[in-house]
Structure formats: C-alpha cells, structure tokens
Scaffold this active site. Structure first.
Site, mmCIF file in Angstrom:
data_model
loop_
_atom_site.group_PDB
_atom_site.id
_atom_site.type_symbol
_atom_site.label_atom_id
_atom_site.label_comp_id
_atom_site.label_asym_id
_atom_site.label_seq_id
_atom_site.Cartn_x
_atom_site.Cartn_y
_atom_site.Cartn_z
ATOM 1 C CB SER A 194 49.010 38.776 33.957
ATOM 2 O OG SER A 194 50.227 38.854 33.420
ATOM 3 C CG HIS A 222 45.919 40.463 36.144
ATOM 4 N ND1 HIS A 222 45.134 40.636 34.971
ATOM 5 C CD2 HIS A 222 47.041 40.854 35.855
ATOM 6 C CE1 HIS A 222 46.105 41.375 34.151
ATOM 7 N NE2 HIS A 222 47.314 41.527 34.696
ATOM 8 C CE LYS A 253 46.380 44.984 34.593
ATOM 9 N NZ LYS A 253 46.786 45.345 33.426
HETATM 10 N N1 PLP Z 1 51.195 44.528 37.471
HETATM 11 C C1 PLP Z 1 50.861 43.462 36.786
HETATM 12 C C2 PLP Z 1 50.660 42.181 37.156
HETATM 13 C C3 PLP Z 1 50.014 43.789 35.542
HETATM 14 O O1 PLP Z 1 49.449 43.043 34.967
HETATM 15 C C4 PLP Z 1 50.114 45.369 35.181
HETATM 16 C C5 PLP Z 1 49.607 45.612 33.850
HETATM 17 O O2 PLP Z 1 49.613 45.137 32.568
HETATM 18 C C6 PLP Z 1 50.841 46.233 35.516
HETATM 19 C C7 PLP Z 1 51.697 45.900 37.168
HETATM 20 C C8 PLP Z 1 51.000 47.480 35.508
HETATM 21 O O3 PLP Z 1 49.751 48.158 35.662
HETATM 22 P P1 PLP Z 1 49.523 49.497 35.020
HETATM 23 O O4 PLP Z 1 48.743 49.279 33.482
HETATM 24 O O5 PLP Z 1 48.378 50.348 36.015
HETATM 25 O O6 PLP Z 1 50.741 50.271 35.025
#
Ligand code: PLP
Length: 407
Positions: A194, A222, A253
C-alpha cells in the site's frame, strides 16, 4: 473531554506525565498524525472542516467509487430496515443471519475459492488466521514490508518466522531452503503493497512455493475489485488464481468501503477458523447495513467487468501527466500513485499547500515509510473525472514549483 475527567495525584498523575512525554516525542519528531474532519459523505468531492467549498479528495481507498454509490447505499438502508442495526452477538451464539451466509457465498464465488469467513475487519482476518493454521512445527515466510496487521497476526502464532527481502525471489528461495525441515510452510505477502503501489511477483512466488512444497497466502486489500480483467485481484492479474491457496481481503476499501474483512480458501481451513479464530469467536457480527452494502458491491462486480476496469485509464492519466511534469511516481499502473519527495517536512508542507488549492492529499513519512522516502500518496478513484485529475496535476505543478520540486 476534560469536563468529565479529573487527573488527580498519585498513579494517574504519573501516567499523565509519561503519556504527555510520549506525545511530545511524536510532535517534536515531526511524525504527528492530525486528522482532518470531513463533513460530507466519502467521494471524489468532499467538504472538509476548516476549508471552504468543495475539496477534491485524492486519498481514499475508494478505488471504484462504490462508497457512496446509490445502489450500495440503498442496499444498506434496506438491510438496516429488515435486519436491524446489529446482532448484539458473536456469530456462533446468535449473530448469524441469512445475509451473512449469502455474502460469504458470494465472496467465495467472486474469488473462486471453496469457502469464505467474514470478520469485522481485514485486520481481524490477519490477526486470526496464522495462529489457527500454523503451530510450532510449521514455518511462515513473510515479505519484510508486509502490512502491520499481517506482522501482528504472525506475532500471535507459534510457527518459526522467516522474513525475506521485499519482493526478492532469491532471498525467498534461501529462506525456503532454510525452513525445509518444517511440517507446513506458508509464504505470506501483500498482493499490492500500500505504500508504493507495487505488485508482488506472485508467479515467481508460486513457482518457488510449488518447488519447495509451501502454501501461498496473499492480502488483497489494495487489489480486490479492480486488479485483473474481472477485478478478482493480483492473483487473477498474474494468472495464478488456482495457485494461491488463501486470500484475505477487506470490504472497507473498493467493495463499498464500509467495514469488514474476510478469508477465502480451502473448506477445512475456513471450518477450523470458525471453531478457533479468536477475532471471529470473541467479537460482534458484522452489522446488517454493512453486510447489505458489501453484498451489493460484490453483486455489481459479479454482474459486470466494466466496474473493475473503470479505474485503469484514470490511473494512467494521472501517472503520465505527473511524470511528464517532472515528478517521480513510484509503483506501476496501480491507482496508488506515490509522489516521491524524500523529505518529510516537504511532503507535509506540500500537502498543506495542495489543500489550500482545494486538493486533499496526505504526506507520508517515517515510520509509515522508510526514512528519506517521504511522499504524498495519491489514490485515484473511478469516480474522479478527467477534469478532477487534471486539476490535481495542475495543483501539484503549482505547489511543486513553489517548493522547487519541479521547474
Ligand atoms: N491489509 C492491508 C494491506 C491494508 O492496507 C489494510 C488497511 O489499511 C488492512 C489489511 C486492514 O484492513 P481493514 O481496514 O479491513 O481492517
């Protein structure tokens, strides 16, 4: 609210002083994260407290513009009316409704995996998975730049830990050789990282995993909804859907943006997660309006590939125009477009100046990204118009010139 708390003497006074000291360290370190307050719904155009008029938003993970899509919102309202605000229960007591089962089936179908289990967030999905799947006889091989929630999830499990250099297949092979004696091995990577918008080399990872008899896990937060011809994710994009064994992703997202996460994978794994996964067993069910919104988002994607494709051309418009203007944009072809600036103060000052021009972007600096690699992370949404993108590029050129980043 200071009206309600009295920070008296003794232990609490000492705690207060420790906390204030810690806060001051963050402030003086220049890594304080302020929160701007949005007074409208999420979308390409928002209202921000303290800024006048319409602000162009370029920092949401709203890749497909579904967060405020009329059909998604309507589905949430319908679910709220029919199923109520929430379950006041975990899933296994009295927190499973037909809509939870339906969403799980649709997500399994979308990812072409056997089964799906919902969580309150992908953070929870990552916190729950590794401890259940892997014991002390097993090993986990993790990319060094994996998301914080993966790192935390791995910390909770008792498997032996091996960390390989970011997207480095040679180093992954070295770690696979070193972990040869383990019972089960799991290679763990973000599908898309990300901070840089770079895509994991999944084909090479799957080749190595097969050669050394390891399983493959990807976090697709993502990627789900817009990577690959049908938006199934990086595994579809790179032609390895049948070679990646476990996928975790988010509903927070591209898939409507409300909240929620999930794991898809082999049935015995999902069955075991329902029995043992702690964030699933000890946390409330996803609220019906959230389930309603996510279900409609998945239905829209299952019905048409056009939505998945809707962000690609916009992404390239931004990347090409910014590169032509002299900016360095990291990653390739992903709607995460990090405008590389290097200096943390510069990133933060430029982001402030962009807001004055009506464009909301955020500077990222250490510890979120490595020292000296500060950036403004721009995220493109399918809901941006070409004019929105051009306005953002113009604002970047204006502020970039002011700060000597471009000429
Ligand atoms: N994994 C990644 C790569 C993320 O970017 C995020 C969120 O920022 C998460 C997991 C966590 O997702 P959630 O917002 O559903 O807890």
């Amino acid at each position: 609210n200071s009206d309600f708390f009295f920070w008296g003497g003794g232990a609490i006074a000492e705690a207060r002083s420790v906390l204030e000291h810690e806060l001051e360290t963050i402030r003086t370190g220049g890594t304080w994260k302020g929160e701007r307050i949005i007074t409208s719904k999420q979308g390409p155009h928002i209202n921000v407290d303290g800024s006048r008029g319409d602000i162009l938003n370029f920092c949401a993970n709203n890749y497909l513009g579904l967060s405020s899509h009329p059909q998604v919102v309507e589905a949430g309202i319908e679910a709220l009316k029919k199923y109520g605000a929430g379950l006041s229960s975990v899933r296994f007591i009295c927190g499973t409704q037909d809509i939870h089962k339906d969403l799980e089936q649709k997500l399994a179908k979308f990812h072409e995996r056997e089964e799906c289990i919902l969580y309150a967030s992908c953070f929870d999905a990552n916190a729950g998975l590794f401890e259940v799947l892997l014991g002390p006889d097993d090993a986990v091989l993790s990319d060094e730049l994996n998301h914080a929630s993966i790192i935390d999830g791995i910390r909770l499990c008792r498997a032996k830990r091996f960390r390989y250099k970011h997207m480095d297949l040679n180093d992954l092979e070295t770690q696979l050789k070193q972990s040869q004696s383990s019972r089960m091995r799991l290679v763990v990577t973000d599908g898309v990282f990300s901070m840089d918008g770079d895509v994991a080399p999944l084909k090479g990872i799957c080749d190595l995993a097969e050669q050394y008899g390891a399983l493959v896990f990807i976090d697709e937060c993502h990627a789900t909804g817009f990577m690959g011809p049908r938006g199934r994710g990086t595994d579809e994009l790179l032609g390895v859907m049948d070679r990646v064994h476990i996928v975790n992703s988010t509903l927070g997202k591209a898939l409507g943006g409300a909240a929620g996460g999930y794991t898809v994978g082999p049935k015995p794994l999902i069955d075991l997660l329902r029995q043992r996964s702690r964030p699933y067993l000890f946390s409330n069910s996803l609220p019906p309006p959230v389930v309603g919104c996510a279900t409609r988002a998945v239905e829209l994607l299952l019905a048409s590939n056009e939505i998945a494709q809707s962000v690609g051309a916009k992404t390239m418009r931004f990347r090409n125009k910014m590169t032509e203007a002299g900016f360095t944009i990291s990653g390739s072809a992903h709607p995460i477009c990090p405008v590389m600036l290097g200096d943390a103060r510069l990133a933060s000052l430029m982001a402030d100046d962009m807001l004055k021009l009506g464009v909301y972007v955020i500077g990222f600096s250490y510890p979120v990204v490595p020292k000296g690699k500060a950036r403004i992370r721009v995220q493109i949404s399918a809901a941006h118009t070409d004019q929105d993108i051009d306005r953002a590029v113009d604002a970047f050129i204006q502020t970039g010139r002011k700060h000597g980043v471009v000429s």
